[in-house]
Write an enzyme that holds these catalytic residues in place. Structure first.
Site, PDB file in Angstrom:
ATOM      1  N   HIS A 101     -32.622  -6.980  -1.094  1.00  0.00           N
ATOM      2  CA  HIS A 101     -31.522  -6.116  -0.636  1.00  0.00           C
ATOM      3  C   HIS A 101     -31.914  -5.326   0.609  1.00  0.00           C
ATOM      4  O   HIS A 101     -31.410  -4.220   0.810  1.00  0.00           O
ATOM      5  CB  HIS A 101     -31.094  -5.159  -1.754  1.00  0.00           C
ATOM      6  CG  HIS A 101     -30.242  -5.806  -2.797  1.00  0.00           C
ATOM      7  ND1 HIS A 101     -28.891  -6.026  -2.631  1.00  0.00           N
ATOM      8  CD2 HIS A 101     -30.547  -6.316  -4.009  1.00  0.00           C
ATOM      9  CE1 HIS A 101     -28.407  -6.628  -3.706  1.00  0.00           C
ATOM     10  NE2 HIS A 101     -29.395  -6.816  -4.559  1.00  0.00           N
ATOM     11  N   LYS A 147     -28.391 -13.283   0.547  1.00  0.00           N
ATOM     12  CA  LYS A 147     -27.700 -11.989   0.673  1.00  0.00           C
ATOM     13  C   LYS A 147     -27.411 -11.718   2.147  1.00  0.00           C
ATOM     14  O   LYS A 147     -26.587 -12.403   2.747  1.00  0.00           O
ATOM     15  CB  LYS A 147     -28.523 -10.893  -0.005  1.00  0.00           C
ATOM     16  CG  LYS A 147     -28.599 -11.101  -1.516  1.00  0.00           C
ATOM     17  CD  LYS A 147     -29.105  -9.903  -2.282  1.00  0.00           C
ATOM     18  CE  LYS A 147     -28.832 -10.049  -3.767  1.00  0.00           C
ATOM     19  NZ  LYS A 147     -30.001 -10.475  -4.560  1.00  0.00           N
ATOM     20  N   SER A 181     -31.383  -2.686  -6.450  1.00  0.00           N
ATOM     21  CA  SER A 181     -30.020  -3.167  -6.228  1.00  0.00           C
ATOM     22  C   SER A 181     -28.958  -2.341  -6.937  1.00  0.00           C
ATOM     23  O   SER A 181     -27.831  -2.276  -6.477  1.00  0.00           O
ATOM     24  CB  SER A 181     -29.919  -4.626  -6.667  1.00  0.00           C
ATOM     25  OG  SER A 181     -30.286  -4.750  -8.024  1.00  0.00           O
TER      26      SER A 181
HETATM   27  C1  LIG Z   1     -30.510 -11.121  -5.668  1.00  0.00           C
HETATM   28  C2  LIG Z   1     -31.907 -10.837  -5.965  1.00  0.00           C
HETATM   29  C3  LIG Z   1     -32.781 -11.855  -6.320  1.00  0.00           C
HETATM   30  C4  LIG Z   1     -32.313 -13.273  -6.534  1.00  0.00           C
HETATM   31  O1  LIG Z   1     -32.096 -13.905  -5.330  1.00  0.00           O
HETATM   32  P1  LIG Z   1     -31.521 -15.399  -5.350  1.00  0.00           P
HETATM   33  O2  LIG Z   1     -32.004 -15.970  -4.082  1.00  0.00           O
HETATM   34  O3  LIG Z   1     -30.049 -15.265  -5.448  1.00  0.00           O
HETATM   35  O4  LIG Z   1     -32.107 -16.058  -6.550  1.00  0.00           O
HETATM   36  C5  LIG Z   1     -34.112 -11.546  -6.522  1.00  0.00           C
HETATM   37  N1  LIG Z   1     -34.557 -10.278  -6.399  1.00  0.00           N
HETATM   38  C6  LIG Z   1     -33.741  -9.262  -6.068  1.00  0.00           C
HETATM   39  C7  LIG Z   1     -34.295  -7.884  -5.920  1.00  0.00           C
HETATM   40  C8  LIG Z   1     -32.390  -9.511  -5.861  1.00  0.00           C
HETATM   41  O5  LIG Z   1     -31.587  -8.510  -5.559  1.00  0.00           O
END
Ligand SMILES: *Cc1c(COP(=O)(O)O)cnc(C)c1O
Length: 415
Positions: free
Chosen positions: A218, A249, A190
């Site tokens: 991502h 996301k 990320s």
């Molecule tokens: C955003 C993210 C998470 C967390 O996701 P949520 O559903 O918001 O808890 C976990 N792993 C990665 C790689 C992320 O980018």
């Protein structure tokens, strides 16, 4: 009173220290739905301002998509607001089961277990499937939620230098006496926006008899030619064993997460994963919205195609303007500034130009790696991108960093 002046002074001192260093994170209040163009109140009490958003994970522009909103509305009417239960007691509706089936199909996996978030999917998974006899071998830059998940698991811990296949191979050799081995990586990282070499990882997994687990938060929905994720991008769709991802996301951006993989692993999560057993279920409206998102993405690749086109245009524009970018192939486009205060200052100035971005610095990224992470969306139109490129250029000129390389920026602003 137990909250003594000693405690109060300690916390106040910590917070003041962050402010003095210019790394205190200030919240900004959005007064509109999440989208490419949003209305923001900042600082608190200021006149709200319409700005272009370049820091959401709204990759596919689905956060406020009318069909998704409508599906959520309908589920509010047909399935209610909340379930007031965890999944295994009385928090599972027919639509939760349907989402698990559709998610498995979308990712090309046998089974899926939903979680309240991907953070919780990662917190639950490892402890369920690995024991002290086993090995977890993770990339050093995996997401914080994986780091936490690994800490909750008693398997033996190994880690390899970021994306280094020779180092991973060494660690696999070291772990050969363990019963089971699992290679653990993000699909898209990320902070840098780079992609794990899953093809090579799967080759090593075959050679050393290891499972492969990928967190594709991502990537799900837009990486790969039909948006299935990094396993599609690297043409290893049947070779990655476990995928965790988020509905928070690209897939509409509300909340929720999942573990997908062999049916035994999905079932083990249902039986034993603590966040599944002890944290509330995904709300019905979010489940229905997520189902609609998968339906939209399964019908057409228009959104991920537009995202790809926007990203190419954005990278080329910033490069031409003279910014120092992390190279890559994803809609995460980091503009490197190295100095934390510089990243904060430029983000603030861009906001006044109508561009909403955030400065990232330690501990979110390594010391001396401060940046503005721009994120492109299928919701951006050409005029948005052009306006933002003009603003970046203006502010880049103001700080005299256009055309400067890493060492030159550091020489000018320090670390
Ligand atoms: C955003 C993210 C998470 C967390 O996701 P949520 O559903 O918001 O808890 C976990 N792993 C990665 C790689 C992320 O980018």
């Amino acid at each position: 009173m137990a909250y003594s002046s000693k405690a109060k002074d300690f916390y106040a001192g910590e917070l003041q220290g962050m402010k003095d260093k210019g790394i205190f994170k200030e919240e900004r209040f959005i007064q509109s739905p999440q989208a490419a163009s949003i209305k923001v109140e900042f600082p608190k009490g200021a006149e709200p301002k319409q700005v272009l958003n370049f820091c959401a994970n709204n990759y596919l522009g689905l956060s406020s998509h009318p069909e998704v909103v409508k599906a959520a509305h309908e589920a509010l009417d047909s399935r209610g607001y909340g379930l007031s239960s965890v999944r295994f007691i009385c928090g599972t509706q027919d639509i939760h089961n349907e989402l698990e089936i559709k998610m498995s199909e979308f990712l090309g996996m046998e089974g899926t277990c939903l979680f309240p978030s991907c953070m919780e999917a990662n917190a639950g998974l490892f402890d369920v499937v690995l024991t002290p006899e086993d090995a977890m071998i993770s990339d050093r830059l995996v997401h914080a939620s994986i780091v936490d998940g690994l800490k909750l698991c008693k398997a033996q811990m190994f880690n390899y230098k970021h994306n280094s296949m020779s180092h991973l191979e060494e660690k696999l050799q070291e772990a050969q006496s363990c019963r089971l081995r699992m290679i653990i990586t993000d699909g898209v990282f990320s902070m840098d926006g780079d992609i794990a070499p899953l093809d090579k990882i799967c080759d090593l997994a075959d050679k050393y008899d290891a499972m492969v687990m990928v967190d594709d938060s991502h990537a799900t929905g837009f990486i790969g030619k039909t948006g299935r994720g990094t396993h599609e991008y690297h043409n290893v769709m049947k070779r990655v064993d476990i995928i965790t991802t988020t509905f928070g996301k690209g897939l509409g951006g509300a909340t929720g997460g999942s573990v997908s993989g062999p049916k035994e692993i999905a079932e083990m999560c249902r039986q034993r994963a603590r966040p599944y057993l002890f944290s509330n279920t995904m709300p019905p409206a979010v489940v229905a919205g997520s189902l609609k998102v998968l339906e939209i993405l399964s019908k057409s690749t228009d959104r991920r195609d537009k995202l790809e086109k926007n990203t190419t245009y954005w990278r080329a524009g910033l490069t031409k303007a003279g910014f120092d970018l992390k190279q890559g192939d994803t809609p995460i486009v980091p503009v490197m500034l190295y100095n934390a205060k510089l990243a904060q200052d430029i983000a603030r100035d861009l906001y006044h130009e109508g561009i909403y971005v955030t400065g990232f610095f330690f501990p979110v990224v390594a010391q001396g790696q401060a940046r503005i992470r721009t994120q492109i969306s299928a919701g951006h139109e050409m005029e948005h991108l052009d306006k933002a490129l003009a603003a970046f250029t203006k502010i880049g000129q103001k700080y005299g960093i256009l055309g400067l390389k890493k060492d030159e920026i550091i020489a000018k602003y320090g670390l």
